[in-house]
Scaffold this motif. Sequence first.
Motif, short mmCIF file in Angstrom:
data_model
loop_
_atom_site.label_atom_id
_atom_site.label_comp_id
_atom_site.label_asym_id
_atom_site.label_seq_id
_atom_site.Cartn_x
_atom_site.Cartn_y
_atom_site.Cartn_z
N ALA A 1 -30.20 -34.53 20.93
CA ALA A 1 -30.91 -33.48 20.76
C ALA A 1 -30.13 -32.26 21.14
O ALA A 1 -30.14 -31.11 20.39
N ARG A 2 -29.42 -32.17 21.98
CA ARG A 2 -28.32 -31.05 22.16
C ARG A 2 -27.42 -30.87 21.36
O ARG A 2 -26.83 -29.72 20.89
N GLY A 3 -26.80 -31.79 20.72
CA GLY A 3 -25.89 -31.88 19.60
C GLY A 3 -26.69 -31.02 18.34
O GLY A 3 -26.04 -30.15 17.61
N VAL A 4 -27.91 -31.37 17.98
CA VAL A 4 -28.46 -30.87 17.05
C VAL A 4 -28.75 -29.35 17.32
O VAL A 4 -28.69 -28.51 16.38
N GLU A 5 -29.15 -29.19 18.45
CA GLU A 5 -29.35 -27.68 19.09
C GLU A 5 -28.06 -26.85 18.90
O GLU A 5 -28.01 -25.79 18.52
N GLY A 6 -26.78 -27.52 19.24
CA GLY A 6 -25.41 -26.88 19.19
C GLY A 6 -25.18 -26.44 17.71
O GLY A 6 -24.97 -25.44 17.36
N LEU A 7 -25.42 -27.46 16.75
CA LEU A 7 -25.22 -27.35 15.21
C LEU A 7 -26.23 -26.13 14.65
O LEU A 7 -25.67 -25.27 13.72
N GLN A 8 -27.46 -25.91 15.24
CA GLN A 8 -28.40 -24.89 14.78
C GLN A 8 -27.84 -23.45 15.45
O GLN A 8 -27.89 -22.59 14.71
N GLU A 9 -27.36 -23.50 16.56
CA GLU A 9 -26.70 -22.35 17.04
C GLU A 9 -25.68 -22.04 16.28
O GLU A 9 -25.32 -20.61 16.13
N ALA A 10 -24.77 -22.88 16.03
CA ALA A 10 -23.50 -22.52 15.10
C ALA A 10 -23.98 -22.20 13.73
O ALA A 10 -22.95 -21.87 12.97
N GLN A 11 -25.28 -22.55 13.36
CA GLN A 11 -25.82 -22.20 12.11
C GLN A 11 -25.09 -23.13 10.99
O GLN A 11 -25.05 -22.81 9.79
N ILE A 12 -24.57 -24.23 11.45
CA ILE A 12 -24.08 -25.50 10.44
C ILE A 12 -25.44 -25.96 10.01
O ILE A 12 -25.21 -26.50 9.04
N MET A 13 -26.43 -26.36 10.90
CA MET A 13 -27.80 -26.76 10.65
C MET A 13 -29.00 -25.71 10.67
O MET A 13 -29.13 -25.10 11.72
N VAL A 14 -29.39 -25.44 9.63
CA VAL A 14 -30.53 -24.39 9.63
C VAL A 14 -31.98 -24.93 9.08
O VAL A 14 -32.89 -24.00 9.01
N TRP A 15 -32.15 -26.12 8.92
CA TRP A 15 -33.35 -26.73 8.46
C TRP A 15 -34.44 -26.63 9.63
O TRP A 15 -34.19 -27.24 10.53
N GLU A 16 -35.32 -25.95 9.22
CA GLU A 16 -36.62 -25.80 10.26
C GLU A 16 -37.22 -27.04 10.50
O GLU A 16 -37.77 -27.32 11.63
N PHE A 17 -37.32 -28.28 9.68
CA PHE A 17 -38.04 -29.32 9.96
C PHE A 17 -36.98 -30.07 10.96
O PHE A 17 -37.53 -31.15 11.27
N ILE A 18 -36.00 -29.74 11.42
CA ILE A 18 -35.06 -30.63 12.42
C ILE A 18 -34.90 -29.63 13.57
O ILE A 18 -34.24 -28.66 13.38
N SER A 19 -35.40 -29.87 14.74
CA SER A 19 -35.20 -29.05 15.88
C SER A 19 -35.02 -29.99 17.16
O SER A 19 -35.51 -31.17 16.98
N ALA A 20 -34.29 -29.57 18.17
CA ALA A 20 -34.12 -30.38 19.21
C ALA A 20 -35.49 -30.32 20.07
O ALA A 20 -35.45 -31.58 20.86
#
Length: 553
Positions: free
Chosen positions: A133-152
């Motif tokens: 979950a924290r890895g997903v959050e970090g990728l979102q903070e870095a804007q490497i992952m931007v899909w709304e349907f995937i969240s920590a």
Amino acid sequence: MIAVLDGTDTERSETAAAPENVVRDGLPPGRQAEARPGWLQCWLEGAGAAILLMPGLLWNELSPTHIDGYHRLLPLTTVARALAIDLVLLSLAALGMIRMLERVRGRAAQSGSARRGWTASLLWAVWISLLVARGVEGLQEAQIMVWEFISAAWVFPAMLLLLALLRLRERTYRGTIRGIRAGLSFLGVCLLWMVPTLIVAGVRRQPYDVQSFRKPIAAPQAGHRRIVWVLFDGMSYDQVFDHRWPGLAMPNFDQMRSQSVTFSSVRPDGRFTEDVVPSLLLGVPIRETLATSDGWLLYRNHRQSPWRRFDSNTTLFADAHRAGWTTGLTGWYNPYCRLLRDQLDSCWMDLLPLPDHFSRDKSTLENVFGLLPSPDLAGAAAAQPQSGGSVLGRIAEIPAVDQMIGDESLDLCFVHLPFPHPPGRYDRRTGTLGEGGSYIDNLALSDRALRRILADVGRTEAASRTTVIVSSDHSWRVWLWRDTFGWSREDEEASEHGQFDPRPMLMVRFPGETAAAEVSHPVPLLAMHDLVERLMAGEIGSTAQLQAWAARQ
């Protein structure tokens, strides 16, 4: 369960001698516990866990493009050093956590208790779910992952549920855990280059950015001409005029259109602000950009061409200076006061804020604690939000824009506004800034900003000699924002379920103009560079001259 979690081969444990009625780590009778992994394996796994636990800022800081630092106030040396220290400290903490979990697993195996075995399984599942979950959050903070349907927020319980279900299928569960832990160990090897890279970033020299400056300027000459160029980031011609949302009032754009030459078929020359705006200033097409370690822009015209350094002496503002014009700029996202410090007489910029509690103005030790919550968390978050909302809030009231346009000693004024760029940060019904708006709301905010800018122009003595340009760098990028954070039901309906119209905005109002005109044939957006050059030279000063110029493009 021991064999399940330590990632080693379990087949040899099946042949070890053990009473058949003993239950170990929640596994069926006859399964033996295996030896714990060594310190090296645990350390590598802990290093991989630390990398996942770090904020998205880490990934951006390590990017060879340096493009994230390009959009922030420099220097970031204390931040880089703090990230290196945090990474080492987190790897040690994760190592301790893994050794503790191994100890719990070992005791459960020795006791032969099914309850302890399930408890050990639960602890490992929680730990792994937290990392994912924290890895997903970090990728979102870095804007490497931007899909709304995937969240920590739901990755953590989803991962827990998945592991719980897999636990009922022993071999599948064992292989899943083994694969995850092997992946963490593989990721942990990256620590060997990440820490040195951060240390190098922490000792290299970077300029100290100033957010604004104003140079002494002589009093303006009587009768001097002015140009006020307003660029609305991400504005769609289609959404403003051709297919405006029902009930959305934009009276100031409508009035501007009734007094201007409007280009209804502008061809875009890029998709991203860091490409398009420098290309307009230079007059050359830019297809790709990156930055140097000291925050300077590099670009190339196509993927096979060599990288070139942004030359501020060949920009519109340099040409304006050579022609005797004074220059002013207020903008966001691009580091204008850094790139054009010698070509601007007045500058104010607002760049992206750093996440959490990191700051370029803090010492290394203070930034080390940037990951930790603090008593003033709410106040700090309000003062420095994690998104473009802070920029939107400050420029929405545009005091710097008011001052620049009201300063008649500045002849060429460029205003780069952060709206209607998504996500929505405005409520057109209440007239207040805040989370949860739509692109349509941001269009309403844009109209409010245009009213204020036109009023600023009208209050100056040079109003009768001021040409106003309203443009955008690109259209509403539906293809980028759909299914990402901030996309609303209103956005979905306004875009007609994902339809993209690429036309950006371009309107030119000459002093004293009261009639509307339209250029309907395609004109490249990059032609704006030549347009502004000719406006400064006095070669274009009327609707007829502008239409004749457009016919040649």
